[in-house]
Design a protein around this motif. Structure first.
Motif, PDB file in Angstrom:
ATOM      1  N   SER A  55      53.406   3.547  77.924  1.00  0.00           N
ATOM      2  CA  SER A  55      53.969   2.788  76.801  1.00  0.00           C
ATOM      3  C   SER A  55      54.055   3.612  75.528  1.00  0.00           C
ATOM      4  N   LEU A  56      53.438   4.794  75.526  1.00  0.00           N
ATOM      5  CA  LEU A  56      53.490   5.690  74.365  1.00  0.00           C
ATOM      6  C   LEU A  56      54.548   6.772  74.517  1.00  0.00           C
ATOM      7  N   THR A  57      55.328   6.729  75.595  1.00  0.00           N
ATOM      8  CA  THR A  57      56.273   7.810  75.889  1.00  0.00           C
ATOM      9  C   THR A  57      57.202   8.104  74.714  1.00  0.00           C
ATOM     10  N   ASP A  58      57.880   7.077  74.207  1.00  0.00           N
ATOM     11  CA  ASP A  58      58.827   7.289  73.109  1.00  0.00           C
ATOM     12  C   ASP A  58      58.106   7.695  71.821  1.00  0.00           C
ATOM     13  N   ALA A  59      57.010   7.002  71.532  1.00  0.00           N
ATOM     14  CA  ALA A  59      56.266   7.286  70.300  1.00  0.00           C
ATOM     15  C   ALA A  59      55.734   8.707  70.278  1.00  0.00           C
ATOM     16  N   PHE A  60      55.143   9.147  71.385  1.00  0.00           N
ATOM     17  CA  PHE A  60      54.559  10.483  71.397  1.00  0.00           C
ATOM     18  C   PHE A  60      55.625  11.563  71.503  1.00  0.00           C
ATOM     19  N   GLY A  61      56.797  11.212  72.014  1.00  0.00           N
ATOM     20  CA  GLY A  61      57.904  12.171  71.963  1.00  0.00           C
ATOM     21  C   GLY A  61      58.258  12.476  70.521  1.00  0.00           C
ATOM     22  N   GLU A  62      58.343  11.443  69.684  1.00  0.00           N
ATOM     23  CA  GLU A  62      58.639  11.648  68.265  1.00  0.00           C
ATOM     24  C   GLU A  62      57.482  12.329  67.553  1.00  0.00           C
ATOM     25  N   LEU A  63      56.269  11.875  67.829  1.00  0.00           N
ATOM     26  CA  LEU A  63      55.099  12.466  67.168  1.00  0.00           C
ATOM     27  C   LEU A  63      54.976  13.948  67.508  1.00  0.00           C
ATOM     28  N   ALA A  64      55.223  14.296  68.762  1.00  0.00           N
ATOM     29  CA  ALA A  64      55.146  15.705  69.171  1.00  0.00           C
ATOM     30  C   ALA A  64      56.178  16.546  68.437  1.00  0.00           C
ATOM     31  N   ALA A  65      57.394  16.014  68.303  1.00  0.00           N
ATOM     32  CA  ALA A  65      58.448  16.759  67.611  1.00  0.00           C
ATOM     33  C   ALA A  65      58.081  17.003  66.150  1.00  0.00           C
ATOM     34  N   HIS A  66      57.553  15.983  65.484  1.00  0.00           N
ATOM     35  CA  HIS A  66      57.147  16.134  64.086  1.00  0.00           C
ATOM     36  C   HIS A  66      55.970  17.104  63.952  1.00  0.00           C
ATOM     37  N   VAL A 202      56.066  -7.044  79.820  1.00  0.00           N
ATOM     38  CA  VAL A 202      55.870  -5.685  79.334  1.00  0.00           C
ATOM     39  C   VAL A 202      55.373  -5.773  77.894  1.00  0.00           C
ATOM     40  N   TYR A 203      55.090  -4.632  77.291  1.00  0.00           N
ATOM     41  CA  TYR A 203      54.698  -4.633  75.883  1.00  0.00           C
ATOM     42  C   TYR A 203      55.916  -4.890  74.997  1.00  0.00           C
ATOM     43  N   ARG A 204      55.685  -5.478  73.859  1.00  0.00           N
ATOM     44  CA  ARG A 204      56.798  -5.775  72.955  1.00  0.00           C
ATOM     45  C   ARG A 204      57.486  -4.495  72.487  1.00  0.00           C
ATOM     46  N   THR A 205      56.747  -3.384  72.418  1.00  0.00           N
ATOM     47  CA  THR A 205      57.364  -2.116  72.024  1.00  0.00           C
ATOM     48  C   THR A 205      58.360  -1.634  73.076  1.00  0.00           C
ATOM     49  N   ASP A 206      58.104  -1.951  74.344  1.00  0.00           N
ATOM     50  CA  ASP A 206      59.035  -1.560  75.410  1.00  0.00           C
ATOM     51  C   ASP A 206      60.316  -2.383  75.344  1.00  0.00           C
ATOM     52  N   ALA A 209      62.330  -0.879  72.573  1.00  0.00           N
ATOM     53  CA  ALA A 209      62.878   0.432  72.934  1.00  0.00           C
ATOM     54  C   ALA A 209      64.089   0.306  73.855  1.00  0.00           C
ATOM     55  N   ALA A 210      64.132  -0.752  74.670  1.00  0.00           N
ATOM     56  CA  ALA A 210      65.240  -0.929  75.612  1.00  0.00           C
ATOM     57  C   ALA A 210      66.506  -1.427  74.929  1.00  0.00           C
ATOM     58  N   GLY A 211      66.408  -1.945  73.708  1.00  0.00           N
ATOM     59  CA  GLY A 211      67.583  -2.349  72.952  1.00  0.00           C
ATOM     60  C   GLY A 211      68.362  -3.492  73.576  1.00  0.00           C
ATOM     61  N   ASP A 212      69.687  -3.386  73.528  1.00  0.00           N
ATOM     62  CA  ASP A 212      70.560  -4.474  73.979  1.00  0.00           C
ATOM     63  C   ASP A 212      70.648  -4.602  75.493  1.00  0.00           C
ATOM     64  N   ASP A 213      70.013  -3.709  76.220  1.00  0.00           N
ATOM     65  CA  ASP A 213      70.078  -3.778  77.677  1.00  0.00           C
ATOM     66  C   ASP A 213      69.167  -4.871  78.248  1.00  0.00           C
ATOM     67  N   ASP A 260      54.509   2.472  63.310  1.00  0.00           N
ATOM     68  CA  ASP A 260      54.987   1.240  62.695  1.00  0.00           C
ATOM     69  C   ASP A 260      56.465   1.015  63.002  1.00  0.00           C
ATOM     70  N   ASP A 261      57.239   2.084  62.890  1.00  0.00           N
ATOM     71  CA  ASP A 261      58.678   1.978  63.077  1.00  0.00           C
ATOM     72  C   ASP A 261      59.040   1.570  64.502  1.00  0.00           C
ATOM     73  N   LEU A 262      58.176   1.895  65.461  1.00  0.00           N
ATOM     74  CA  LEU A 262      58.425   1.582  66.862  1.00  0.00           C
ATOM     75  C   LEU A 262      57.776   0.265  67.295  1.00  0.00           C
ATOM     76  N   GLY A 263      57.123  -0.405  66.354  1.00  0.00           N
ATOM     77  CA  GLY A 263      56.591  -1.736  66.643  1.00  0.00           C
ATOM     78  C   GLY A 263      55.140  -1.815  67.052  1.00  0.00           C
ATOM     79  N   PHE A 264      54.419  -0.718  67.011  1.00  0.00           N
ATOM     80  CA  PHE A 264      52.997  -0.756  67.337  1.00  0.00           C
ATOM     81  C   PHE A 264      52.206  -1.336  66.177  1.00  0.00           C
ATOM     82  N   GLY A 265      51.228  -2.176  66.501  1.00  0.00           N
ATOM     83  CA  GLY A 265      50.402  -2.761  65.461  1.00  0.00           C
ATOM     84  C   GLY A 265      49.344  -1.776  64.987  1.00  0.00           C
ATOM     85  N   ALA A 266      48.800  -2.046  63.807  1.00  0.00           N
ATOM     86  CA  ALA A 266      47.715  -1.217  63.273  1.00  0.00           C
ATOM     87  C   ALA A 266      46.420  -1.519  64.015  1.00  0.00           C
TER      88      ALA A 266
END
Length: 267
Positions: A55-66, A202-206, A209-213, A260-266
């Motif tokens: 469930s962290l795939t997208d988030a950690f992809g961005e975090l790794a890039a930054h 699934v998690y709300r973040t997933d 992430a799936a968008g309009d699909d 936060d931007d991807l919907g994960f809570g604090a």
């Protein structure tokens, strides 16, 4: 990521770089005749291996890039999957520098083996019903997961999303009739995206992430079943200093902005 979130990350990196430069300058000056400062632990090319929950795939992809943008000598290698399976791989000796789990139980496995350094919870998540776009089966709520005429996917109970799903269903008094149990939440979401099932949890973040699909259906009581995500550098990390830096980044302001931007809570 939104433009405001990206700006926040950039500012955080700029401030961190400025502060680090100032500190290095002070250390180099020292007293007259003193020894030169030691090289940074990132002076040489460094590979940082991070095991993270699916469930962290997208988030950690961005975090790794930054993180790589602010640490040009570091190459972050991500391995995503079910938290329980990843934890077992760590215990069995997989060469890992940082572990991030979707629940505290898999991290406890690492801690009990003496392999984690001061785990800290950095995010939270909750469950949501997800259906294919258009909701062809007319799913309206959690009770529909007990309908044997519907095709239902859930995470296996041995992984965090499955354990949370079991708790949520039990509290609602629903006995689900899943047609398939998957090894991680991304596998469950894929079943929905391919139209192979009518509904899943699934998690709300997933869902986001799936968008309009897909379409998400909020579940009353979901907020009472919260997954807490811990992260830790590992004691056997090959890149010990860089591991600590990555954990500090994820748990700091720049990391929080991405999450936060991807919907994960604090925490």
């Amino acid at each position: 990521m939104t433009r405001s979130a990206a700006a926040a990350v950039a500012v955080a990196f700029a401030l961190t770089t400025s502060l680090a430069t100032g500190l290095v300058g002070c250390a180099s000056a020292g007293e007259a005749g003193g020894p030169a400062s030691s090289p940074s632990h990132e002076a040489e090319p460094t590979t940082l291996t991070v095991f993270a929950a699916a469930s962290l795939t997208d988030a950690f992809g961005e975090l790794a890039a930054h993180f790589e943008a602010g640490h040009p000598n570091v190459d972050v290698v991500l391995n995503s999957g079910g938290s329980t399976a990843l934890a077992q791989q760590v215990v069995e000796g997989a060469p890992v520098d940082v572990f991030a789990s979707a629940a505290e139980a898999p991290m406890a496995t690492i801690v009990d083996a003496g392999l984690a350094i001061d785990p800290v919870v950095f995010a939270t998540n909750t469950l949501e019903l997800v259906v294919p776009a258009g909701n062809p089966a007319g799913v309206t709520g959690l009770a529909d997961l007990a309908n044997p005429d519907l095709r239902v996917a859930l995470c296996d109970t041995t992984v965090p999303c499955g354990a949370a799903s079991g708790q949520l269903l039990a509290r609602a008094g629903v006995t689900a009739a899943p047609d398939t149990l998957e090894s991680d939440v991304k596998a469950v979401l894929t079943k929905v995206l391919l139209g192979e099932v009518d509904a899943a949890l699934v998690y709300r973040t997933d869902v986001a992430a799936a968008g309009d699909d897909v379409e998400g259906i909020e579940v009353p009581g979901a907020a009472s079943v919260v997954n807490r995500y811990p992260i830790a550098a590992l004691t056997d990390a090959a890149a010990a200093g860089t591991s600590a830096d990555f954990v500090a980044f994820v748990t700091g302001p720049a990391g929080r902005s991405v999450l936060d931007d991807l919907g994960f809570g604090a925490p």
